[in-house]
Design a protein around this motif. Structure first.
Motif, PDB file in Angstrom:
ATOM      1  N   UNK A 196      -3.892  -6.704   5.366  1.00  0.00           N
ATOM      2  CA  UNK A 196      -3.340  -5.513   6.501  1.00  0.00           C
ATOM      3  C   UNK A 196      -1.935  -4.890   5.989  1.00  0.00           C
ATOM      4  N   UNK A 197      -1.693  -3.877   5.550  1.00  0.00           N
ATOM      5  CA  UNK A 197      -0.783  -3.989   4.999  1.00  0.00           C
ATOM      6  C   UNK A 197       0.089  -2.054   5.304  1.00  0.00           C
ATOM      7  N   UNK A 198       1.666  -2.922   6.359  1.00  0.00           N
ATOM      8  CA  UNK A 198       2.005  -2.205   7.961  1.00  0.00           C
ATOM      9  C   UNK A 198       2.861  -1.392   6.813  1.00  0.00           C
ATOM     10  N   UNK A 199       3.839  -0.299   7.087  1.00  0.00           N
ATOM     11  CA  UNK A 199       4.311   0.810   6.920  1.00  0.00           C
ATOM     12  C   UNK A 199       5.061   1.685   7.724  1.00  0.00           C
ATOM     13  N   UNK A 200       5.888   0.812   8.081  1.00  0.00           N
ATOM     14  CA  UNK A 200       6.779   2.137   8.729  1.00  0.00           C
ATOM     15  C   UNK A 200       7.454   3.362   7.872  1.00  0.00           C
ATOM     16  N   UNK A 201       7.179   4.619   8.079  1.00  0.00           N
ATOM     17  CA  UNK A 201       7.875   5.864   7.248  1.00  0.00           C
ATOM     18  C   UNK A 201       8.910   6.570   8.742  1.00  0.00           C
TER      19      UNK A 201
END
Length: 347
Positions: A196-201
């Motif tokens: 699971x790769x979490x990216x906040x944009x």
């Protein structure tokens, strides 16, 4: 002999015939283009790619990407995405959500998909406001935010998405912003991570929360406002043409981070930290750095993969089925069953 050479796709191949409908100037347009530029570079194919979204402005995403897609219900995109991945682990699954969809009604679902470590990419668009429902404050809105639901200013302490992800057990946490030229690099790193790769944009809502991130996203503020992290490289910021004039160091007495001046490019003498994406403790400190006193930490903050949820499920199912032959009739007939005849049920 047939030519089996794969066709090289372009960003145009990932565009649909649907009219892209966001407010003029919305940061979502830039994020969409970044994703469409990223997909050919990672070798993705439309027939093997799935975009899953919840509810909100960001959740229109599946309509605009030429792939399989699910526009689901409020906050439940992670649950649907989990079902998709378990049904076909070979699929490349992307989740698109917002700060309201993913951290309010969907906060528990986001937490569980992170701790389970399903192999997917989670893109959380953070505009610190509810855009689709006309500007109410969201879980990430800053204290004092005035909105239709907080006319005197919000008194809530805002959630920090990257800190939330780390606290939920995420093994990959990245950050970027909508118009950054570096955003595709963060997306590529997220895709390369197995789990699971979490990216906040950070995403600019042009109507209800305009320029809330301008203090670090605008070009004039970039030197001192942005800390782009790169594994194995010192944490430098400032005028990068001069090699960076400032850096992030560890205050060994307080065990906290601090900003230090770098003289003549000698970052080692200044005690500047070299970024290690596998260092979870430093990642926690990076996401907690208060902006203003510190720059905004961007790029890949943490990346340390472990076995994925779906791989464990597949292995468990294979072990359970080992040496057994499928027999549906035997399965439905076992235990207490009844045969229904003309004179009534017989045990």
């Amino acid at each position: 002999m047939n030519d089996m050479t794969p066709v090289k796709l372009t960003p145009k191949d990932w565009e649909t015939d649907q009219e892209v409908r966001w407010c003029p100037g919305c940061g979502d347009y830039a994020i969409l283009k970044a994703v469409q530029r990223t997909l050919p570079d990672i070798g993705a194919t439309p027939e093997n790619t799935v975009f899953v979204s919840g509810i909100g402005c960001s959740s229109r995403f599946p309509y605009y990407v030429e792939s399989y897609g699910f526009h689901t219900i409020h906050g439940r995109a992670p649950a649907v995405a989990t079902g998709v991945k378990l049904a076909n682990p070979a699929l490349d699954v992307w989740i698109v959500t917002g700060d309201g969809d993913g951290l309010s009604i969907g906060g528990n679902h986001t937490m569980h998909i992170l701790r389970r470590n399903l192999d997917c990419q989670i893109l959380l668009f953070n505009n610190e406001i509810y855009g689709l429902t006309k500007g109410q404050y969201s879980p990430t809105s800053r204290e004092g935010t005035k909105s239709p639901s907080t006319p005197f200013g919000s008194v809530d302490h805002p959630a920090k998405p990257a800190a939330f992800a780390l606290g939920s057990g995420a093994r990959f946490v990245g950050r970027g912003f909508d118009v950054s030229k570096n955003l595709p690099d963060v997306l590529k790193a997220a895709h390369a991570h197995k789990g699971a790769a979490f990216v906040e944009i950070f995403q600019n809502c042009i109507v209800y929360n305009k320029d809330v991130f301008a203090d670090f996203t605008e070009k004039k503020n970039a030197d001192d406002g942005q800390l782009w992290l790169e594994h194995g490289k010192p944490m430098l910021f400032g005028n990068m043409k001069l090699g960076g004039t400032k850096g992030i160091a560890l205050d060994k007495e307080k065990l906290t981070l601090k900003v230090v001046e770098v003289v003549d490019g000698d970052w080692e003498a200044a005690g500047v930290i070299v970024h290690d994406v596998t260092n979870r403790s430093v990642a926690h400190m990076l996401v907690e750095m208060p902006f203003g006193a510190f720059p905004m930490a961007l790029g890949v903050l943490y990346d340390d993969p472990v076995p994925t949820f779906e791989s464990a499920v597949v292995q468990q199912n294979e072990l359970a089925a080992k040496g057994k032959m499928p027999d549906l009739q035997k399965l439905v007939s076992q235990g207490q069953t009844w045969t229904v005849g003309k004179s009534g049920p017989e045990l």
